[in-house]
Scaffold this active site. Structure first.
Site, PDB file in Angstrom:
ATOM      1  N   GLY A 246     124.450  92.384  19.216  1.00  0.00           N
ATOM      2  CA  GLY A 246     123.882  91.486  18.202  1.00  0.00           C
ATOM      3  C   GLY A 246     123.861  90.039  18.694  1.00  0.00           C
ATOM      4  O   GLY A 246     122.860  89.332  18.551  1.00  0.00           O
ATOM      5  N   GLU A 265     123.601  92.701  11.735  1.00  0.00           N
ATOM      6  CA  GLU A 265     124.820  93.099  11.034  1.00  0.00           C
ATOM      7  C   GLU A 265     125.697  93.697  12.120  1.00  0.00           C
ATOM      8  O   GLU A 265     125.359  94.711  12.711  1.00  0.00           O
ATOM      9  CB  GLU A 265     124.432  94.098   9.945  1.00  0.00           C
ATOM     10  CG  GLU A 265     125.525  94.372   8.941  1.00  0.00           C
ATOM     11  CD  GLU A 265     126.143  95.728   9.174  1.00  0.00           C
ATOM     12  OE1 GLU A 265     125.607  96.723   8.704  1.00  0.00           O
ATOM     13  OE2 GLU A 265     127.175  95.778   9.861  1.00  0.00           O
ATOM     14  N   CYS A 302     130.433 100.478   8.971  1.00  0.00           N
ATOM     15  CA  CYS A 302     130.689  99.038   9.150  1.00  0.00           C
ATOM     16  C   CYS A 302     131.639  98.524   8.076  1.00  0.00           C
ATOM     17  O   CYS A 302     132.178  97.432   8.208  1.00  0.00           O
ATOM     18  CB  CYS A 302     129.375  98.276   9.143  1.00  0.00           C
ATOM     19  SG  CYS A 302     128.207  98.956   7.998  1.00  0.00           S
ATOM     20  N   GLU A 395     137.032  94.543  15.282  1.00  0.00           N
ATOM     21  CA  GLU A 395     136.677  95.902  14.842  1.00  0.00           C
ATOM     22  C   GLU A 395     137.011  96.938  15.922  1.00  0.00           C
ATOM     23  O   GLU A 395     136.682  96.751  17.092  1.00  0.00           O
ATOM     24  CB  GLU A 395     135.163  95.944  14.558  1.00  0.00           C
ATOM     25  CG  GLU A 395     134.674  97.295  14.065  1.00  0.00           C
ATOM     26  CD  GLU A 395     133.150  97.323  13.865  1.00  0.00           C
ATOM     27  OE1 GLU A 395     132.715  97.708  12.784  1.00  0.00           O
ATOM     28  OE2 GLU A 395     132.404  96.955  14.803  1.00  0.00           O
TER      29      GLU A 395
END
Ligand code: NAP
Length: 532
Positions: A246, A265, A302, A395
């Site tokens: 991203g 996102e 997510c 994450e």
């Protein structure tokens, strides 16, 4: 339907001259037929110029026609649901029930956007009538509304082969706003992508729309995506995936001679704060609910809860014991791709070596473990180590989570202040907890796009009020949502008409309000015409 392995460019199939690649069954590791062929530069250029040409017509069609088109796509997907689910199951190893649900969600999204554009008020029409007598200077007649941007490139996401892929939320919202779409298919599910792409192409044809309204380009590397984002005829990008990808697309788009918006996102750890009263009252249920949310979709959502903040007390110890047991006894989870599996394996291995981090529980490998299989994992870090090490808030995509314990109210607030941007934050609490930790909510509001109370962050409703977005790095632009009807606002921009004669104005801005939409007339919302 036949899967040819070729990209779809407008009404045509691309050549099969590009490098070939295959799909893999994540459960068995077997290669799936047929071979797929990467698109080349000529095909990128052709898709972009067809989209550019189509924009001149498609951007002007009525909400009713766009609604008909979006509904046609949904009907075609419903008509092919068994075939789509069959192929998606082979390519993703996601359970058929989940994929059936995802298909329904995809069609629901398309129909939601159909309703929005048919109703028409989404264009946010504003009219300030002229005031010739205003002193010291007369006020001109000003009328504004949202217009589409131009060709939008959508990157299909690996973790939602239907709902965030070829006909997923980004595509539906970009088409609804009046933009042609070029999808860069995700190489984890090229067959599913091609099947859906064919249905989309047929819908364009059936609705008599120009061919460049939709193209699907396949690739198993980054060159097609890079070429699309750099292409001068492309005007915006929608993306769901990793932070690295991203961010690379954001930088690429910003470095163009004409920078364009990228709605990416990316990564989110979705912190969950379980406050003392809630833990005392329902610790057992919370452990079960947390486990279910953490392992839903093999932790490849997510919105997976990847950070749990708990007080340092006996109730928390009981909660952790229960969650640890569930994790240790869990089944194996198949991840979507070998890349996602190796990223999970190295992230969980690295986590064990971070100072102040302990592995509390992990599912042991079994002899019948499958190809892209991994075990769930529960980690714990003390709050000082968490505050010192930003890596611990990153994450880990897959069924792993990290518990951080705190011993004072001040420490909870310090931990919350330290958080970066996330999609969601969750508070489990009683009324007394909420009173005691009222500042927590105020802090979390600045960090996320969606606050969840006494629930779990997974399961993102597709609706009007949903916000699936959040400050960077969870997304590239925290003012937007990628789920729900609000997603349409990413792919348009306001245009103001000053002093134009009635006959030259779009219907949305005409005096008589022929579409009967809500408009802001001299500062007040109304559906009335401007006169009479
Ligand atoms: P990814 O690596 O972000 O890739 C997504 C798409 O972007 C793919 O089509 C990929 O093309 C393309 N891409 C990647 N790097 C690029 C670059 N530098 N320039 C242009 N295009 C680029 O996601 P993934 O393959 O689905 O999974 C990898 C990791 O992403 C996961 O382990 C997870 O951490 C994260 N992820 C997060 C979410 C989320 O919702 N937060 C969802 C999915 C994945 P190629 O694959 O063809 O190279």
């Amino acid at each position: 339907m036949k899967i040819s392995g070729q990209s779809i460019i407008g009404f045509h199939s691309a050549s099969n001259a590009g490098p070939s690649f295959g799909a893999t069954n994540p459960r068995t590791g077997e290669s799936l037929s047929p071979d797929f062929f990467a698109a080349g530069t000529d095909e990128v250029n052709l898709a972009a110029s067809l989209a550019h040409e189509a924009f001149a017509i498609y951007s002007l069609i009525s909400g009713r026609e766009k609604g008909k088109f979006l509904r046609a796509i949904a009907a075609k997907i419903e008509g092919a649901v068994d075939e789509l689910v069959e192929r998606a199951e082979q390519e993703s190893a996601l359970p058929k029930t989940r994929l059936q649900g995802e298909t329904a969600r995809t069609c629901g999204q398309l129909r939601l956007f159909a309703e929005v554009v048919e109703e028409g008020s989404w264009v946010m029409a504003r009219i300030d009538r002229a005031d010739a007598g205003r002193k010291p200077a007369p006020r001109p007649d000003l009328r504004s509304m949202l217009h589409p941007l131009g060709p939008v490139v959508v990157f299909g996401a690996s973790n939602f082969p239907l709902a965030f892929s070829v006909a997923g939320g980004d595509t539906a919202s970009a088409l609804a706003a009046g933009n042609p779409v070029i999808v860069k298919g995700h190489p984890a599910h090229p067959g599913t992508s091609q099947l859906v792409g064919q249905l989309l192409r047929e819908s364009v044809q059936d609705c008599g729309l120009p061919e460049g309204v939709f193209s699907l380009l396949l690739d198993s590397g980054t060159s097609v995506g890079v070429a699309l984002v750099k292409h001068p005829l492309v005007k915006a990008v929608g993306f769901t995936g990793s932070h690295n990808a991203g961010r690379a697309l954001m930088d690429l788009a910003a470095a163009r001679p004409e920078p364009i918006p990228v709605f990416a996102e990316m990564s989110s750890t979705n912190p969950v704060f379980i406050l003392p009263g809630a833990l005392r009252q329902s610790g057992d249920d919370l452990a079960t609910g947390t486990y279910a949310s953490l392992t839903m979709g093999a932790g490849q959502f997510c919105t997976k809860p990847g950070l749990l903040f708990l007080p340092e007390n006996g109730d928390a110890a009981t909660f952790i014991d229960k969650l640890g047991k569930l994790v240790a006894e869990s089944r194996q989870f198949n991840l979507l791709t070998s890349g996602i599996r190796s990223a999970y394996q190295s992230a969980t291995a690295r986590r064990q070596t971070e100072p102040g981090v302990k592995l509390l529980a992990a599912r042991r490998a079994a002899s019948d473990d499958q190809e892209f299989g991994v075990g769930a994992a529960l980690f714990e870090a003390d709050s000082q180590s968490f505050l010192r090490n930003p890596e611990l808030a990153a994450e880990v995509f897959g069924p792993a989570t990290l518990v951080v314990r705190h011993s004072t109210r001040a420490q909870v607030l310090e931990l919350a202040r330290k958080l970066g941007g996330h999609l969601t934050a969750t508070i489990h609490g009683t009324e007394a907890d909420l009173r005691e930790f009222s500042d927590l909510l105020a802090i979390l509001k600045t960090k996320v796009g969606r606050l969840v109370f006494n629930g779990f962050p997974t399961g993102v409703e597709v609706s009007h009020a949903m916000v699936h977005g959040g400050p960077y790095p969870s997304t590239s632009d925290g003012r937007s949502t990628s789920v729900g009807s609000g997603a349409i606002f990413r792919f348009c921009r306001p245009v103001c008409y000053q002093g134009f004669p009635e006959a030259t104005l779009p219907d949305e801005l005409r005096d008589s309000n022929p579409l009967g939409i809500w408009r802001m007339l001299d500062g007040e919302m109304t559906r009335k015409p401007t006169t009479g």
